[in-house]
Design a protein around this motif. Structure first.
Motif, PDB file in Angstrom:
ATOM      1  N   ASN A 286       0.821  -1.222   0.000  1.00  0.00           N
ATOM      2  CA  ASN A 286       0.000   0.000   0.000  1.00  0.00           C
ATOM      3  C   ASN A 286       0.845   1.258   0.000  1.00  0.00           C
ATOM      4  O   ASN A 286       0.435   2.285  -0.566  1.00  0.00           O
ATOM      5  CB  ASN A 286      -0.927   0.002   1.219  1.00  0.00           C
ATOM      6  CG  ASN A 286      -2.021  -1.046   1.118  1.00  0.00           C
ATOM      7  OD1 ASN A 286      -2.363  -1.497   0.029  1.00  0.00           O
ATOM      8  ND2 ASN A 286      -2.556  -1.453   2.251  1.00  0.00           N
TER       9      ASN A 286
ATOM     10  N   GLY B  27      -8.592   5.408  -0.093  1.00  0.00           N
ATOM     11  CA  GLY B  27      -8.106   4.038  -0.190  1.00  0.00           C
ATOM     12  C   GLY B  27      -7.256   3.780  -1.409  1.00  0.00           C
ATOM     13  O   GLY B  27      -6.827   2.650  -1.637  1.00  0.00           O
ATOM     14  N   SER B  28      -7.008   4.814  -2.216  1.00  0.00           N
ATOM     15  CA  SER B  28      -6.188   4.664  -3.413  1.00  0.00           C
ATOM     16  C   SER B  28      -5.636   6.030  -3.795  1.00  0.00           C
ATOM     17  O   SER B  28      -6.026   7.059  -3.236  1.00  0.00           O
ATOM     18  CB  SER B  28      -7.014   4.084  -4.564  1.00  0.00           C
ATOM     19  OG  SER B  28      -8.037   5.001  -4.947  1.00  0.00           O
TER      20      SER B  28
ATOM     21  N   SER C  17      -5.649   8.486  10.280  1.00  0.00           N
ATOM     22  CA  SER C  17      -5.936   7.188   9.665  1.00  0.00           C
ATOM     23  C   SER C  17      -7.364   6.759   9.964  1.00  0.00           C
ATOM     24  O   SER C  17      -7.972   7.190  10.952  1.00  0.00           O
ATOM     25  CB  SER C  17      -4.958   6.120  10.163  1.00  0.00           C
ATOM     26  OG  SER C  17      -5.209   5.827  11.530  1.00  0.00           O
ATOM     27  N   ASP C  18      -7.876   5.896   9.104  1.00  0.00           N
ATOM     28  CA  ASP C  18      -9.179   5.278   9.325  1.00  0.00           C
ATOM     29  C   ASP C  18      -9.057   3.948  10.052  1.00  0.00           C
ATOM     30  O   ASP C  18     -10.025   3.457  10.618  1.00  0.00           O
ATOM     31  CB  ASP C  18      -9.889   5.044   7.988  1.00  0.00           C
ATOM     32  CG  ASP C  18     -10.708   6.248   7.538  1.00  0.00           C
ATOM     33  OD1 ASP C  18     -11.165   7.004   8.409  1.00  0.00           O
ATOM     34  OD2 ASP C  18     -10.871   6.440   6.325  1.00  0.00           O
ATOM     35  N   HIS C  19      -7.874   3.356  10.006  1.00  0.00           N
ATOM     36  CA  HIS C  19      -7.675   2.012  10.555  1.00  0.00           C
ATOM     37  C   HIS C  19      -6.631   2.060  11.670  1.00  0.00           C
ATOM     38  O   HIS C  19      -5.810   2.970  11.734  1.00  0.00           O
ATOM     39  CB  HIS C  19      -7.221   1.054   9.455  1.00  0.00           C
ATOM     40  CG  HIS C  19      -8.114   1.071   8.245  1.00  0.00           C
ATOM     41  ND1 HIS C  19      -9.385   0.544   8.249  1.00  0.00           N
ATOM     42  CD2 HIS C  19      -7.919   1.581   7.002  1.00  0.00           C
ATOM     43  CE1 HIS C  19      -9.933   0.709   7.067  1.00  0.00           C
ATOM     44  NE2 HIS C  19      -9.070   1.336   6.281  1.00  0.00           N
TER      45      HIS C  19
END
Length: 322
Positions: free
Chosen positions: A32, A138-139, A81-83
Motif C-alpha cells: 500500500n 483508499g487509493s 488514519s481510518d484504521h
C-alpha cells in the motif's frame, strides 16, 4: 498447575495463526505504501509547474499583495488514519494539533477539518471536536478526490466569512530518520512571505515573456487553487506513506513477539512431552520390577515348599530299620 500438552499445542496453533495474519498485514503495508510514495513524487512535479505559473504571474502583473498580519479565522486540516494497528500514530498528530491550536491564542475558535475516523477519536480524547470528518482515501485516485474536496471546502469557508483573510494550517506525519514518524505543521494560507519574495526577485529565465488571456484575478485564483490542491495532495500522500510505515513497524514488533512466544511454547511443550515420556517409562519400569518381584516371591515360596516336602518322611519310612 502446569499446562497439559493439549493446551500447549492449542496455544501454539493459535500463535501460528496470529503470525500468519501479522505477516499478511506486513505485506499489505509494504504494497500500500508504494503507490502513495510514487504519487507524492508525481505531485511534486505538478506543484513545481504551479509555482512556475505564479512566477510568470508575478513577472507580468507585479508582486503578490501582502496578506494581513491578523487572520479573520484559523482552520487546521489534520490527516490521520481510518484504521488501527499503527501504534500511537494518531495520538501524536492530535497532540500536535492541540499545541498549534493553543499557539493561535484562541483554541476554541479554531476550526478543525479531520481526515480519518481514528484521528477523530484521538482528537476527541483531547477535548477537540472536528467541524467535519472525511474518510481517508483508499487509493491514489481517492487522494485527488480528497484534495479537491478539501480545496472546495476551504474556498467555501473563506467566502462564507466576513473577510478573505483566512489562516490554514496542515498537520500531518512525515517519515523521519530510523523509521520514526515526525509530526509536521505546515502553513498553507496565507502564502509564505518568503515564497512570494522569491517569486518576485527571481529573474525570468526564458527569452519569451509570459502572457495570459485570463483576467489577472481569475488567473491568480486558479493558480492559488492549484497550489492548494498540490499541497493538500502531497500532505495526504505523505501521511498515508507514514501510516503504512508505522503499521509495518508495529507488525514487525508483533511478529518478533509471536516468534519469541512460539519459541517459549515450543520449549515448554518439549519439556512437558519429556515429562510425560519419563512418567510413562517409570510406570513401565515400576510395573516390570513389580512383576519381577512377584515372580521372585513365587519362586521362593515354591522352593521352600519343595524343601519342606523332602524333609517330611512317610510313616513306612519311619518303621523301616536303619
Amino acid at each position: 498447575m502446569a499446562d497439559t500438552l493439549e493446551i500447549l499445542n492449542r496455544r501454539s496453533e493459535t500463535l501460528r495463526s496470529i503470525g500468519g495474519i501479522v505477516r499478511t498485514m506486513k505485506t499489505m503495508s509494504v504494497i500500500n505504501a508504494n503507490p502513495y510514495e510514487q504519487a507524492a513524487h508525481a505531485i511534486d512535479a505538478y506543484r513545481a509547474t504551479v509555482l512556475e505559473g505564479l512566477h510568470a504571474f508575478v513577472h507580468q502583473h507585479g508582486p503578490l499583495a501582502s496578506a494581513p498580519r491578523v487572520a479573520a479565522g484559523h482552520v487546521i486540516v489534520v490527516f490521520g488514519s481510518d484504521h488501527g494497528l499503527c501504534g500511537n500514530y494518531n495520538e501524536v498528530i492530535a497532540a500536535e494539533v492541540g499545541r498549534h491550536a493553543a499557539e493561535t491564542g484562541d483554541p476554541d475558535g479554531v476550526r478543525i477539518i479531520c481526515v480519518g475516523a481514528q484521528m477523530e477519536d484521538a482528537l476527541g480524547g483531547l477535548g477537540m471536536v472536528p467541524e467535519v470528518t472525511l474518510l481517508s482515501p483508499g487509493s491514489t485516485d481517492g487522494l485527488g478526490r480528497l484534495a479537491g474536496a478539501l480545496v472546495t471546502r476551504l474556498d467555501g469557508i473563506r467566502h462564507g466569512g466576513d473577510s478573505d483573510a483566512l489562516a490554514v494550517t496542515l498537520v500531518f506525519s512525515r517519515r523521519g530518520d530510523h523509521g520514526l514518524q515526525v509530526p509536521v505543521t505546515q502553513s498553507l494560507l496565507p502564502l509564505d512571505p518568503e515564497l512570494a519574495r522569491s517569486l518576485a526577485t527571481r529573474p525570468w529565465q526564458s527569452r519569451s515573456l509570459p502572457r495570459s488571456t485570463l483576467p489577472a484575478p481569475a488567473l491568480l485564483a486558479a493558480l492559488i487553487r492549484g497550489y492548494l490542491f498540490a499541497s493538500l495532495f502531497r500532505a495526504g500522500a505523505e501521511a498515508l506513506v507514514t501510516e503504512n510505515a508505522a503499521r509495518l513497524a508495529r507488525m514487525q514488533q508483533a511478529e518478533q513477539s509471536v516468534t519469541d512466544r512460539l519459541e517459549e511454547l515450543t520449549a515448554e511443550t518439549r519439556a512437558v512431552r519429556q515429562d510425560e515420556i519419563t512418567t510413562e517409562l517409570l510406570d513401565v519400569i515400576i510395573g516390570f520390577e513389580a512383576l519381577k518381584e512377584r515372580e521372585k516371591r513365587k519362586q521362593v515360596v515354591a522352593a521352600a515348599t519343595n524343601a519342606h516336602l523332602h524333609d517330611v518322611r512317610s510313616p513306612r519310612d519311619l518303621h523301616r530299620p536303619a
